[in-house]
Motif scaffolding. Structure first.
Motif, PDB file in Angstrom:
ATOM      1  N   SER A  80      80.247 103.297  58.100  1.00  0.00           N
ATOM      2  CA  SER A  80      80.078 102.174  59.020  1.00  0.00           C
ATOM      3  C   SER A  80      79.081 101.173  58.438  1.00  0.00           C
ATOM      4  O   SER A  80      78.294 101.499  57.549  1.00  0.00           O
ATOM      5  CB  SER A  80      79.568 102.666  60.378  1.00  0.00           C
ATOM      6  OG  SER A  80      78.260 103.212  60.246  1.00  0.00           O
ATOM      7  N   VAL A  81      79.125  99.930  58.962  1.00  0.00           N
ATOM      8  CA  VAL A  81      78.137  98.918  58.615  1.00  0.00           C
ATOM      9  C   VAL A  81      77.544  98.395  59.911  1.00  0.00           C
ATOM     10  O   VAL A  81      78.228  98.316  60.940  1.00  0.00           O
ATOM     11  CB  VAL A  81      78.753  97.760  57.795  1.00  0.00           C
ATOM     12  CG1 VAL A  81      79.178  98.238  56.431  1.00  0.00           C
ATOM     13  CG2 VAL A  81      79.913  97.112  58.529  1.00  0.00           C
ATOM     14  N   VAL A 109      80.245  97.789  62.902  1.00  0.00           N
ATOM     15  CA  VAL A 109      81.666  97.990  62.637  1.00  0.00           C
ATOM     16  C   VAL A 109      81.817  99.427  62.160  1.00  0.00           C
ATOM     17  O   VAL A 109      81.277  99.796  61.105  1.00  0.00           O
ATOM     18  CB  VAL A 109      82.207  97.018  61.571  1.00  0.00           C
ATOM     19  CG1 VAL A 109      83.671  97.332  61.280  1.00  0.00           C
ATOM     20  CG2 VAL A 109      82.053  95.576  62.023  1.00  0.00           C
ATOM     21  N   ALA A 110      82.507 100.253  62.943  1.00  0.00           N
ATOM     22  CA  ALA A 110      82.646 101.673  62.642  1.00  0.00           C
ATOM     23  C   ALA A 110      83.586 101.888  61.454  1.00  0.00           C
ATOM     24  O   ALA A 110      84.262 100.958  60.987  1.00  0.00           O
ATOM     25  CB  ALA A 110      83.165 102.418  63.862  1.00  0.00           C
ATOM     26  N   ARG A 111      83.626 103.120  60.986  1.00  0.00           N
ATOM     27  CA  ARG A 111      84.473 103.452  59.824  1.00  0.00           C
ATOM     28  C   ARG A 111      85.936 103.122  60.078  1.00  0.00           C
ATOM     29  O   ARG A 111      86.652 102.702  59.163  1.00  0.00           O
ATOM     30  CB  ARG A 111      84.304 104.942  59.507  1.00  0.00           C
ATOM     31  CG  ARG A 111      85.091 105.397  58.277  1.00  0.00           C
ATOM     32  CD  ARG A 111      84.960 106.891  58.068  1.00  0.00           C
ATOM     33  NE  ARG A 111      85.673 107.339  56.891  1.00  0.00           N
ATOM     34  CZ  ARG A 111      85.147 107.410  55.667  1.00  0.00           C
ATOM     35  NH1 ARG A 111      83.886 107.083  55.477  1.00  0.00           N
ATOM     36  NH2 ARG A 111      85.877 107.816  54.647  1.00  0.00           N
ATOM     37  N   ASP A 112      86.367 103.289  61.325  1.00  0.00           N
ATOM     38  CA  ASP A 112      87.767 103.014  61.651  1.00  0.00           C
ATOM     39  C   ASP A 112      88.044 101.530  61.876  1.00  0.00           C
ATOM     40  O   ASP A 112      89.165 101.140  62.201  1.00  0.00           O
ATOM     41  CB  ASP A 112      88.203 103.821  62.872  1.00  0.00           C
ATOM     42  CG  ASP A 112      87.414 103.441  64.134  1.00  0.00           C
ATOM     43  OD1 ASP A 112      86.613 102.481  64.094  1.00  0.00           O
ATOM     44  OD2 ASP A 112      87.614 104.112  65.173  1.00  0.00           O
ATOM     45  N   GLY A 113      87.015 100.681  61.736  1.00  0.00           N
ATOM     46  CA  GLY A 113      87.199  99.242  61.874  1.00  0.00           C
ATOM     47  C   GLY A 113      86.881  98.689  63.241  1.00  0.00           C
ATOM     48  O   GLY A 113      86.903  97.464  63.427  1.00  0.00           O
ATOM     49  N   SER A 114      86.574  99.532  64.205  1.00  0.00           N
ATOM     50  CA  SER A 114      86.292  99.048  65.561  1.00  0.00           C
ATOM     51  C   SER A 114      84.898  98.426  65.623  1.00  0.00           C
ATOM     52  O   SER A 114      83.918  99.048  65.222  1.00  0.00           O
ATOM     53  CB  SER A 114      86.412 100.189  66.568  1.00  0.00           C
ATOM     54  OG  SER A 114      85.522 101.249  66.215  1.00  0.00           O
ATOM     55  N   MET A 165      64.113  95.079  61.315  1.00  0.00           N
ATOM     56  CA  MET A 165      65.518  94.753  61.141  1.00  0.00           C
ATOM     57  C   MET A 165      66.085  95.536  59.970  1.00  0.00           C
ATOM     58  O   MET A 165      65.403  95.751  58.971  1.00  0.00           O
ATOM     59  CB  MET A 165      65.719  93.254  60.888  1.00  0.00           C
ATOM     60  CG  MET A 165      67.180  92.823  60.918  1.00  0.00           C
ATOM     61  SD  MET A 165      67.423  91.069  60.526  1.00  0.00           S
ATOM     62  CE  MET A 165      67.414  91.155  58.739  1.00  0.00           C
ATOM     63  N   VAL A 166      67.335  95.972  60.119  1.00  0.00           N
ATOM     64  CA  VAL A 166      68.012  96.650  59.010  1.00  0.00           C
ATOM     65  C   VAL A 166      69.473  96.221  58.986  1.00  0.00           C
ATOM     66  O   VAL A 166      70.131  96.128  60.025  1.00  0.00           O
ATOM     67  CB  VAL A 166      67.892  98.191  59.133  1.00  0.00           C
ATOM     68  CG1 VAL A 166      68.503  98.702  60.428  1.00  0.00           C
ATOM     69  CG2 VAL A 166      68.537  98.871  57.930  1.00  0.00           C
ATOM     70  N   LEU A 167      69.959  95.895  57.810  1.00  0.00           N
ATOM     71  CA  LEU A 167      71.353  95.544  57.587  1.00  0.00           C
ATOM     72  C   LEU A 167      71.870  96.464  56.505  1.00  0.00           C
ATOM     73  O   LEU A 167      71.292  96.519  55.413  1.00  0.00           O
ATOM     74  CB  LEU A 167      71.473  94.081  57.136  1.00  0.00           C
ATOM     75  CG  LEU A 167      72.849  93.625  56.635  1.00  0.00           C
ATOM     76  CD1 LEU A 167      73.878  93.662  57.758  1.00  0.00           C
ATOM     77  CD2 LEU A 167      72.748  92.218  56.038  1.00  0.00           C
ATOM     78  N   GLY A 168      72.949  97.200  56.807  1.00  0.00           N
ATOM     79  CA  GLY A 168      73.382  98.117  55.770  1.00  0.00           C
ATOM     80  C   GLY A 168      74.675  98.849  56.034  1.00  0.00           C
ATOM     81  O   GLY A 168      75.273  98.741  57.108  1.00  0.00           O
ATOM     82  N   ARG A 169      75.066  99.586  55.010  1.00  0.00           N
ATOM     83  CA  ARG A 169      76.202 100.502  55.078  1.00  0.00           C
ATOM     84  C   ARG A 169      75.654 101.907  55.165  1.00  0.00           C
ATOM     85  O   ARG A 169      74.845 102.326  54.332  1.00  0.00           O
ATOM     86  CB  ARG A 169      77.077 100.381  53.826  1.00  0.00           C
ATOM     87  CG  ARG A 169      78.266 101.342  53.803  1.00  0.00           C
ATOM     88  CD  ARG A 169      78.782 101.556  52.394  1.00  0.00           C
ATOM     89  NE  ARG A 169      80.027 102.291  52.371  1.00  0.00           N
ATOM     90  CZ  ARG A 169      80.133 103.619  52.428  1.00  0.00           C
ATOM     91  NH1 ARG A 169      79.038 104.372  52.519  1.00  0.00           N
ATOM     92  NH2 ARG A 169      81.311 104.209  52.387  1.00  0.00           N
TER      93      ARG A 169
END
Length: 239
Positions: free
Chosen positions: A196-197, A214-219, A187-191
């Motif tokens: 993107s995160v 969640v992509a850089r543009d917020g989608s 598992m990995v959680l990150g920016r």
């Protein structure tokens, strides 16, 4: 020539001095003393159990320790940061905290921090990383699975092949992991460096199976994948 009496007094005084010094030093060695200081400058501190087992090292980059396995030190391939290294009750590395950062002559900024905890005689099963470099920055919390063999076998392999050509080294390393198994990301959680995160969860073989992003543009998006990486289900915003 000095009188006999004067020589005797000189010898007697010397003997008394030696006895006093031995008594004082023995007292310090046998009876731990508390010490209170306002400030202390050191390069390295080793914390040990009463039997001498190493449990913690706090050091600058220049005096950073190698890899300790049951009290024996082996060279570390790339440890060059200040921080602290943890050791278990057997004197074997058990994780650590390292950090650093600087601006290069060309103005490039770099900063890093790393906190991890290891499996028994293996590498990190949990790691928290933050890294800034020329290409961007990332922050990551990652969980890994490791096989049960001792990392000492890997250390011994790397020592035995260090003088071989690079392609032969890679072949030997690949064969070793094919036989013994290697680390598996679970598992990995990150920016990420692209802004993107995401949260990604993998199966026992390390194949991504769920990716929430969640992509850089917020989608936002949520994907489910099979063992071959094919998307079998997906949730995305309505258009």
């Amino acid at each position: 020539m000095r009188p006999i009496g004067q020589r005797f007094l000189t010898i007697y005084a010397g003997v008394l001095t030696l006895v006093f010094a031995a008594t004082v030093l023995s007292g310090f060695a046998q009876s731990p003393k508390k010490l209170a200081l306002d400030e202390l400058d050191v390069h390295r501190i080793n914390v040990r159990e009463p039997d001498g087992t190493l449990r913690l090292v706090i050091s600058d980059a220049a005096t950073a320790p190698g890899i300790y396995i049951k009290g024996k030190e082996y060279p570390h391939p790339d440890r060059k940061s200040a921080g602290m290294i943890f050791y278990n009750a057997e004197g074997t590395e058990n994780g650590g905290l390292i950090f650093g950062g600087e601006k290069d002559k060309d103005g490039t900024r770099e900063s890093h921090g790393h906190l991890s905890f290891d499996a028994y005689e293996q590498d990190q099963t949990m790691a928290l990383d933050s890294h800034q470099e020329k290409d961007g920055r990332y922050t990551r919390l990652q969980f890994n699975d490791y096989p049960d063999y001792s990392i000492l076998e890997e250390i011994q392999l790397m020592d035995s092949i260090r003088n071989l050509p690079a392609d032969q080294q890679q072949a030997r390393i690949k064969a070793f992991f094919a036989e013994h198994g290697g680390p598996t990301r679970r598992m990995v959680l990150g920016r990420d460096t692209d802004g993107s995160v995401q949260l990604a969860m993998d199966d026992l073989q390390g194949h991504p199976r769920i990716v929430m992003k969640v992509a850089r543009d917020g989608s936002p998006s949520l994907q489910m994948l099979d063992a071959n990486g094919k998307v079998t289900g997906e949730l995305v915003p309505r258009q």
